[in-house]
Each structure stands twice: as C-alpha cells, then as structure tokens.
Write an enzyme that holds these catalytic residues in place. Sequence first.
Site, PDB file in Angstrom:
ATOM      1  N   ILE A  38      25.911  32.948  25.863  1.00 31.77           N
ATOM      2  CA  ILE A  38      25.987  31.789  25.080  1.00 31.77           C
ATOM      3  C   ILE A  38      25.159  30.561  25.637  1.00 31.77           C
ATOM      4  CG2 ILE A  38      28.217  32.320  24.206  1.00 31.77           C
ATOM      5  CD1 ILE A  38      29.458  29.997  26.110  1.00 31.77           C
ATOM      6  N   ALA A  61      34.196  31.088  28.533  1.00 30.38           N
ATOM      7  CA  ALA A  61      34.115  29.731  29.309  1.00 30.38           C
ATOM      8  C   ALA A  61      34.336  29.910  30.622  1.00 30.38           C
ATOM      9  CB  ALA A  61      35.728  29.101  28.848  1.00 30.38           C
ATOM     10  N   TYR A  62      33.744  29.053  31.415  1.00 31.14           N
ATOM     11  CA  TYR A  62      34.118  28.759  32.928  1.00 31.14           C
ATOM     12  C   TYR A  62      35.475  28.219  33.138  1.00 31.14           C
ATOM     13  CZ  TYR A  62      32.842  27.770  37.749  1.00 31.14           C
ATOM     14  OH  TYR A  62      32.650  27.678  38.936  1.00 31.14           O
ATOM     15  N   THR A 102      41.255  22.981  26.089  1.00 27.31           N
ATOM     16  CA  THR A 102      42.138  23.010  27.167  1.00 27.31           C
ATOM     17  C   THR A 102      42.778  21.774  27.174  1.00 27.31           C
ATOM     18  OG1 THR A 102      42.469  23.205  29.612  1.00 27.31           O
ATOM     19  CG2 THR A 102      40.406  22.336  28.736  1.00 27.31           C
ATOM     20  N   TYR A 143      36.229  20.720  35.397  1.00 26.47           N
ATOM     21  CA  TYR A 143      36.429  21.507  34.499  1.00 26.47           C
ATOM     22  C   TYR A 143      36.557  21.055  33.031  1.00 26.47           C
ATOM     23  CZ  TYR A 143      39.258  24.853  31.954  1.00 26.47           C
ATOM     24  OH  TYR A 143      39.788  25.591  30.622  1.00 26.47           O
ATOM     25  N   TRP A 168      47.969  26.443  30.041  1.00 26.82           N
ATOM     26  CA  TRP A 168      48.839  27.595  30.927  1.00 26.82           C
ATOM     27  C   TRP A 168      48.874  28.933  30.252  1.00 26.82           C
ATOM     28  CZ3 TRP A 168      53.575  24.935  33.181  1.00 26.82           C
ATOM     29  CH2 TRP A 168      53.336  23.598  33.605  1.00 26.82           C
TER      30      TRP A 168
END
Length: 303
Positions: A38, A61-62, A102, A143, A168
């Site tokens: 991506i 995602a990282y 997130t 993040y 979570w």
Amino acid sequence: MVVLVTGANGQLGQAIQSISGKYPEIDFVFCSSSDLDITNLENCQTVFDEFQPQFCINAAAYTGVDKAESEPAKAFDINANGAENLAITCKKFNTILIHISTDFVFDAYFSEGIAYYDRELRLPLKSNLGLTETDVPFPSGVYGLTKLQGEQAIQANWDKHFIIRTSWVYSKFGNNFMKTMLRLASERDGLSVVADQIGTPTNAVDLAEVLIVIIVSSFKFQVSSFGIYNFSNEGQCSWYDFANEIFRQNGVSIDLKPIRTSAYPTPAKRPAYSVLDKTKIKSTFDIKINDWQTSLSACLKQL
C-alpha cells in the site's frame, strides 16, 4: 461482488478469512504486503485494475505502538501514506474504502472520577458511553498520530469511505494481549498488569462480521452513510480486569497484581481512557454487539 482485503496475514485479515466462507455472494481477494504494497501507489493501482473490487477493506497497518516511537518514518509510510494511496486508488476505480483506525487517536484521561478528552481545555466527554465520532482527536504518540493522518488523508481524497475506529483487538490469530497473557501464565507464577487504563476489548471476528454487514448493507441497499464509526465490544474494563477475566474463564491459577501505568513505563504513552461510544454504528446498521466477556469466551473456546 468483489471485496479486496489488504493486510491479509494480520490479525484482522485472518479473522476475515476465517468467516469468508459464510458469504458465498462475496468474492474475497486477500492480499498480503507481498501481494499489495500500500505504500506504492503504482502497485495499488495495478492490483485494483486486475481485480476491479467494489469494496476494499484496509486491514494493513503499522501496529507496533512502542516501536513506532523509534521508527516514525516507517509508521507514517504505512499508516498515512498507505491510506492515502488506497484512497486515491479507490477513487480512480470507484471502490468503497473501509479503513480500520484506532482508539489511539485519542488521549482521554481521568481526573477526580470524571473522564476528559482534552488535557489543556479540560473538556468532559459529551457522552457517558464514551468517546464519540465527533470528539476532537488528539494523539499523544507516533502510532496514534500516523493513524489520524491516515484518516485525514482518506477524508481529503475520497468521499466513499467508512473509517472504523476500534480498540484492544484480540483473537486466536497473530500476537495480542490475550495470547500473551496465556503464554506468560504458563511461564510464571505471578503477573502485574496495568489497572488504570480503561477501554474495551474487541474480538477480531466480531469486528470482521461488522465489516461484512457494512459491505452488504452498502451493496444491497445502497446505504451511503459514509464517515467515521466506532466499533468495539460492549462494556469497559482495565487491562488488569481483562487479564483477570482471561485467566478466570480459562481456569488459570496465577498471582495477578494490579499496578499503575507509572510502574510500567513504555516508549509510547497509552490512552488512560478510550471507551468508544457505539451508538452511531448500532443505529445506522441495525446491529447488536456482544459484551466483551461473552466474546472473550467465544474466542477462548476456539484456541
């Protein structure tokens, strides 16, 4: 209906694969990072040109929250630049983008028993159910910042998107808190777990099911309620409470002690309060959400 899923080898990607057989009307295309990078716009467009997806779930995602503090460029490339590339590509191919974000875009906290979402202005939460989609984000770490930048890049480039903020996440797949607790319990007689960070565990399979509900609703009924949505399981707990319930349900006997965040310093700061209000997603898509204890039980039975 073709649904392309990025990050196929990750926790959510594997959860989607585990339920994909229930939906024969959907032709899933699962792409790992080696199949679809991506961070490379040309690669994104080549893959989309081959499969012509009506929907794209971005589960890539990282997610190394602490490691991101020392690798900000890499986190940005995947979480922000990667999201932008997908938004640009989705616009070109008229593909609806479902992007996973997130609770780390927030840094809500407690003070004298009241939950706030802005440390400087000391603004209390609008809802006693938790953070809403309209609360102002304010990440405190790399993040969370890069995930917020990914959200903003999508909003700037392509209207047809659903951004799903979750928290979570755990499952029988990959690395997560639940599996770490069970592993540590097999190696030690006692554990200390943070008890002053409050949020909600999310079973990755429950999240996967909701993503399919959104896709089916959008495809069959031409629902166009694009935008940001919160999703987690119902209820709230601390990490200590979560660990305690994992051990209780799994019949694990261990000396478990609650500690404060200050006793367990990490490179990245965690939100002290990140319970998400799910009113919007429940009313828009007419869904019922399991409480986190029930979903944990279902997951433990799969191990």
